[in-house]
Every structure is written in structure tokens, then in C-alpha cells.
Design a protein around this motif. Structure first.
Motif, PDB file in Angstrom:
ATOM      1  N   LYS A   9       0.830  -1.199   0.000  1.00 39.19           N
ATOM      2  CA  LYS A   9       0.000   0.000   0.000  1.00 39.19           C
ATOM      3  C   LYS A   9       0.870   1.255   0.000  1.00 39.19           C
ATOM      4  O   LYS A   9       1.904   1.307   0.635  1.00 39.19           O
ATOM      5  CB  LYS A   9      -0.921   0.026   1.237  1.00 39.19           C
ATOM      6  CG  LYS A   9      -2.012  -1.013   1.185  1.00 39.19           C
ATOM      7  CD  LYS A   9      -2.942  -0.863   2.366  1.00 39.19           C
ATOM      8  CE  LYS A   9      -4.072  -1.864   2.300  1.00 39.19           C
ATOM      9  NZ  LYS A   9      -4.993  -1.743   3.450  1.00 39.19           N
ATOM     10  N   LYS A  10       0.396   2.247  -0.771  1.00 42.58           N
ATOM     11  CA  LYS A  10       1.104   3.524  -0.822  1.00 42.58           C
ATOM     12  C   LYS A  10       0.944   4.229   0.514  1.00 42.58           C
ATOM     13  O   LYS A  10      -0.165   4.311   1.063  1.00 42.58           O
ATOM     14  CB  LYS A  10       0.527   4.386  -1.949  1.00 42.58           C
ATOM     15  CG  LYS A  10       1.364   5.607  -2.282  1.00 42.58           C
ATOM     16  CD  LYS A  10       0.741   6.350  -3.456  1.00 42.58           C
ATOM     17  CE  LYS A  10       1.574   7.568  -3.800  1.00 42.58           C
ATOM     18  NZ  LYS A  10       0.974   8.325  -4.939  1.00 42.58           N
ATOM     19  N   THR A  11       2.039   4.746   1.044  1.00 46.00           N
ATOM     20  CA  THR A  11       1.998   5.335   2.389  1.00 46.00           C
ATOM     21  C   THR A  11       2.168   6.848   2.356  1.00 46.00           C
ATOM     22  O   THR A  11       2.756   7.436   3.230  1.00 46.00           O
ATOM     23  CB  THR A  11       3.108   4.727   3.268  1.00 46.00           C
ATOM     24  OG1 THR A  11       4.371   4.918   2.614  1.00 46.00           O
ATOM     25  CG2 THR A  11       2.868   3.271   3.532  1.00 46.00           C
ATOM     26  N   THR A  12       1.704   7.475   1.280  1.00 39.45           N
ATOM     27  CA  THR A  12       1.757   8.932   1.231  1.00 39.45           C
ATOM     28  C   THR A  12       0.665   9.519   2.109  1.00 39.45           C
ATOM     29  O   THR A  12      -0.257   8.834   2.543  1.00 39.45           O
ATOM     30  CB  THR A  12       1.607   9.437  -0.207  1.00 39.45           C
ATOM     31  OG1 THR A  12       0.443   8.849  -0.778  1.00 39.45           O
ATOM     32  CG2 THR A  12       2.830   9.076  -1.037  1.00 39.45           C
ATOM     33  N   TYR A  13       0.749  10.820   2.314  1.00 35.43           N
ATOM     34  CA  TYR A  13      -0.047  11.486   3.338  1.00 35.43           C
ATOM     35  C   TYR A  13      -0.753  12.697   2.735  1.00 35.43           C
ATOM     36  O   TYR A  13      -0.277  13.291   1.776  1.00 35.43           O
ATOM     37  CB  TYR A  13       0.912  11.916   4.446  1.00 35.43           C
ATOM     38  CG  TYR A  13       0.297  12.683   5.590  1.00 35.43           C
ATOM     39  CD1 TYR A  13      -0.443  12.043   6.564  1.00 35.43           C
ATOM     40  CD2 TYR A  13       0.503  14.056   5.705  1.00 35.43           C
ATOM     41  CE1 TYR A  13      -0.983  12.750   7.628  1.00 35.43           C
ATOM     42  CE2 TYR A  13      -0.018  14.772   6.767  1.00 35.43           C
ATOM     43  CZ  TYR A  13      -0.774  14.116   7.722  1.00 35.43           C
ATOM     44  OH  TYR A  13      -1.293  14.816   8.771  1.00 35.43           O
ATOM     45  N   PHE A  14      -1.884  13.041   3.269  1.00 36.80           N
ATOM     46  CA  PHE A  14      -2.549  14.301   2.929  1.00 36.80           C
ATOM     47  C   PHE A  14      -3.133  14.856   4.214  1.00 36.80           C
ATOM     48  O   PHE A  14      -3.804  14.138   4.957  1.00 36.80           O
ATOM     49  CB  PHE A  14      -3.662  14.082   1.894  1.00 36.80           C
ATOM     50  CG  PHE A  14      -4.294  15.362   1.427  1.00 36.80           C
ATOM     51  CD1 PHE A  14      -3.729  16.099   0.405  1.00 36.80           C
ATOM     52  CD2 PHE A  14      -5.458  15.827   2.020  1.00 36.80           C
ATOM     53  CE1 PHE A  14      -4.311  17.290  -0.025  1.00 36.80           C
ATOM     54  CE2 PHE A  14      -6.049  17.009   1.596  1.00 36.80           C
ATOM     55  CZ  PHE A  14      -5.476  17.741   0.560  1.00 36.80           C
ATOM     56  N   VAL A 365       2.483  20.206  -0.430  1.00 35.99           N
ATOM     57  CA  VAL A 365       3.689  19.727   0.251  1.00 35.99           C
ATOM     58  C   VAL A 365       3.350  18.543   1.149  1.00 35.99           C
ATOM     59  O   VAL A 365       4.108  17.571   1.247  1.00 35.99           O
ATOM     60  CB  VAL A 365       4.351  20.855   1.074  1.00 35.99           C
ATOM     61  CG1 VAL A 365       5.537  20.319   1.875  1.00 35.99           C
ATOM     62  CG2 VAL A 365       4.814  21.987   0.163  1.00 35.99           C
ATOM     63  N   SER A 366       2.181  18.596   1.789  1.00 36.11           N
ATOM     64  CA  SER A 366       1.787  17.508   2.698  1.00 36.11           C
ATOM     65  C   SER A 366       1.607  16.189   1.948  1.00 36.11           C
ATOM     66  O   SER A 366       1.794  15.106   2.503  1.00 36.11           O
ATOM     67  CB  SER A 366       0.493  17.864   3.443  1.00 36.11           C
ATOM     68  OG  SER A 366      -0.651  17.685   2.628  1.00 36.11           O
ATOM     69  N   LYS A 367       1.262  16.268   0.663  1.00 31.45           N
ATOM     70  CA  LYS A 367       1.056  15.038  -0.132  1.00 31.45           C
ATOM     71  C   LYS A 367       2.367  14.263  -0.333  1.00 31.45           C
ATOM     72  O   LYS A 367       2.338  13.069  -0.587  1.00 31.45           O
ATOM     73  CB  LYS A 367       0.484  15.398  -1.501  1.00 31.45           C
ATOM     74  CG  LYS A 367      -0.985  15.778  -1.467  1.00 31.45           C
ATOM     75  CD  LYS A 367      -1.410  16.431  -2.765  1.00 31.45           C
ATOM     76  CE  LYS A 367      -1.182  15.531  -3.948  1.00 31.45           C
ATOM     77  NZ  LYS A 367      -1.607  16.164  -5.227  1.00 31.45           N
ATOM     78  N   GLY A 368       3.496  14.958  -0.203  1.00 33.69           N
ATOM     79  CA  GLY A 368       4.778  14.281  -0.397  1.00 33.69           C
ATOM     80  C   GLY A 368       5.322  13.600   0.844  1.00 33.69           C
ATOM     81  O   GLY A 368       6.348  12.941   0.797  1.00 33.69           O
TER      82      GLY A 368
END
Length: 375
Positions: A9-14, A365-368
């Protein structure tokens, strides 16, 4: 960076927390804007919801900008740093030169560019431009900022824009200077030199106050608003509103000072109406909301995947913090009247749209951020 395995699973953030705070502040702002402006709107325009409708339009435009900037990879704006700076400088020069057919005045000062139905304040554009430009500049020379000469070179590049803005709008120039100082302070290992910068900044502000008589008059009105006549009237009425609100306020919509007593109640002085209707409790809740917003941006800046993203969010965070502090300080007569609005709550078109564009940058920026790296 290691490749993600198949099925992992992708563990990126928003940052949905920041998004919720923004939307809550906008909704709260609409409620307080209608409450503070309905009387003036009805008398002046024959429609109690006049300012409410305009602000709803401004928010709709701002949301488009915010989601566009949030969706776009923030690294794209790196290559537009110089263009943003020189563009803002050019627009500010047009306003300063009062080019016929392109500018219009507000409160006796030429601050707007008007092309047909489209109008905006270049000074508001200058705020986001300086954030994008400085983030690009500092990222390229982070190790050189331990030298005073390197910091001076960066500072000198900002002087033309600050001067152009300061001639007509000293308060915005102070905000731009504050943003630049905060971004340099975060990026530089030097601290003692910032004391010198602070002294120079105070001298700069003092000089500009004394150049124009209307600014020195504001200082006198600040020191003795009760004897300053018309110049101290707005401040005194705002203080009456704050005092009459007591602990829990008179109730939403029950303000008496908004009935023609507090000039610009929907703009610079909306915090005084919040205090009158919602009391000290409501005022503290509003301040805490801004503190929460700054905290979320601090989390994003601390966990950004690169220096450029961290610097962008630091600049945005500095902008919000400085503007909130200045507005509340003016309303409570802690500092002289500077004409700074309360972000997301006061009535405004250009300022709100650019503020929401900045929020889109912070969300981008938070998405990265990776979930496994959040501190």
C-alpha cells in the motif's frame, strides 16, 4: 528511494486536518461577516447579504485556486520563482506610478490594478511571490547562509519590492519583511546576525512612519485614542465592543457597535465584533483555531520530503502568524492602526484568494510526506 513492492500500500499522506481547519474558518468567517456587515449592507446597498454574497464568490474562486495548487506538484513552482518576484515587482511599480487606465485608489491610496471587471492588489501577490522566490533562492545556497555576506545578498534582492510596497502600504511591507526574516532564520545556522536585522527593520519602519504625516498621526492616535478625535474613533469603538462582550458575549448577531459605530466592521475590525458577540471565550477559540492551523503547518514543514517544500510551508506559516498577530494587536490597540485583515474571516477578495492559494501549496507539500516518517 526504494521502489514500492507489488501489492504494498502507498503510504503517502494528505493533511485533512489542515483542510478541515481551513473550511471551518471560512464557514465561521461567513457567519461573522454576515453578522458584522448586515446593517451596513442594508443601509448602503439595500441588501443585508451584499457583503456575504461577495465573500461567498471570493471563497468559490479561492477554492478553485486552493485545489489547483494542492493537486499540482509544488516542485513546479520552483522554476517560476524569479518570474513571480519580477512579476510582483512590475505590478507594484504600475500601482506606484499610477498608470492611467490600469490603477484605482482605495482610501486615498493607489493600491489596485484594474483591467475591466478584474481587479487585484499587487501587494497581496507580492506575499506569495516572495515565498516562492525565497524558497527557490535559499534551497540553492543552504550551506552558504552561514556567511553574513550571503544573507546580505539575499536581503538586498528583496529591497526593491519591499520599498515599492511600503510607499503605499507599510503594513504589507512589514509582513513581507517578516516572512523573509522567518524563512532566512529557519534556513540559517546564524542567530546573532538576526539581532542586527531586527534593529535595521525597526529603523526602516521608524523612517517610513516619519516620512508620511498620516503615519505619524496614527502613532499619536494609538498613544491617545481618547483625545485623537476622528483618528482615534475607530480604535475607541473597537475597544468598547471588546469590553462590552465580557466573558461569553452578547450573543451571535446582538452586537450594538456594528450598527454604524465601528467603521469597517466587516474588514479590519471584525475581531472586535467577534469579541462583542461571542465574548472572551469566542475570541480565545478563534485564536486557538489559528494556533491549530500553524501547528499543522509546522508538522508539514518538519516532515516535508525536501528543503524546498519545508521552506514554502515555513513562509506560508510565517505569513498567517504575522497577519493574525498584527490584526489582533491593532484591534486591541497594542500597536498603531495598520489596516491588516484577519485571515479567512475578514471581508476581502484578493487577499482571500491568494491566502487560499498558499493553503493549496501547503497541502501539496503535505502530499509528499510518507506516513512512516511523520514525527
Amino acid at each position: 528511494m526504494p521502489k514500492r513492492r507489488r501489492g504494498e500500500k502507498k503510504t503517502t499522506y494528505f493533511d485533512y486536518n489542515l483542510l478541515f481547519i481551513i473550511i471551518f474558518l471560512l464557514c465561521f468567517g461567513l457567519v461573522m461577516l454576515y453578522s458584522s456587515s448586515s446593517y451596513t449592507s442594508a443601509n448602503k446597498y439595500g441588501d443585508s447579504a451584499h457583503y456575504l454574497k461577495l465573500q461567498a464568490r471570493n471563497i468559490a474562486i479561492g477554492l478553485v485556486f486552493m485545489f489547483y495548487f494542492a493537486k499540482k506538484d509544488y516542485h513546479v513552482w520552483r522554476k517560476f520563482g524569479r518570474l513571480a518576484y519580477w512579476g510582483a515587482l512590475g505590478f507594484c511599480f504600475v500601482v506606484l506610478a499610477k498608470v492611467p487606465g490600469l490603477t484605482r485608489s482605495s482610501h486615498g491610496q493607489s493600491r489596485w490594478i484594474q483591467v475591466g471587471p478584474i481587479g487585484f492588489q499587487p501587494s497581496e501577490l507580492a506575499k506569495i511571490a516572495i515565498i516562492i522566490y525565497l524558497a527557490m533562492l535559499i534551497e540553492r545556497i543552504p550551506k552558504q547562509l552561514d556567511k553574513v555576506s550571503s544573507m546580505a545578498k539575499v536581503g538586498i534582492r528583496l529591497v526593491p519590492l519591499v520599498l515599492f510596497v511600503a510607499v503605499n502600504n507599510l503594513s504589507t511591507a512589514i509582513i513581507i519583511l517578516g516572512i523573509a526574516v522567518c524563512m532566512l532564520f529557519v534556513a540559517s545556522p546564524k542567530y546573532k546576525e538576526f539581532f542586527v536585522v531586527a534593529v535595521l527593520g525597526v529603523l526602516f519602519i521608524f523612517a517610513f512612519i516619519n516620512i508620511a504625516s498620516y503615519r505619524s498621526d496614527r502613532v499619536e492616535a494609538w498613544k491617545h485614542p481618547e483625545t485623537a478625535g476622528d483618528k482615534g474613533y475607530q480604535t475607541m469603538q473597537a475597544l468598547y465592543a471588546i469590553g462590552s462582550g465580557k466573558l461569553f458575549g452578547k450573543g451571535l448577531g446582538q452586537s450594538l457597535q456594528k450598527l454604524g459605530n465601528v467603521p469597517e466592521a466587516q474588514n479590519d475590525m471584525i475581531f472586535s465584533i467577534i469579541c462583542e458577540e461571542l465574548g472572551l471565550f469566542g475570541a480565545v477559540c478563534v485564536i486557538l483555531l489559528f494556533v491549530l492551523m500553524l501547528w499543522r503547518m509546522m508538522v508539514i514543514a518538519n516532515n516535508a520530503k525536501d528543503l524546498y517544500g519545508a521552506l514554502l510551508v515555513t513562509g506560508i506559516m510565517s505569513h498567517i502568524a504575522i497577519q493574525v498577530v498584527l490584526n489582533i494587536a491593532v484591534v486591541t490597540n497594542t500597536i498603531p492602526n495598520t489596516g491588516v485583515i484577519l485571515p479567512f474571516i475578514s471581508y476581502g477578495g484578493t487577499s482571500l484568494v491568494f491566502l487560499m492559494a498558499e493553503m493549496g501549496l501547503a497541502l501539496s507539500v503535505s502530499k509528499g510526506i510518507r506516513l512512516d516518517t511523520i514525527e
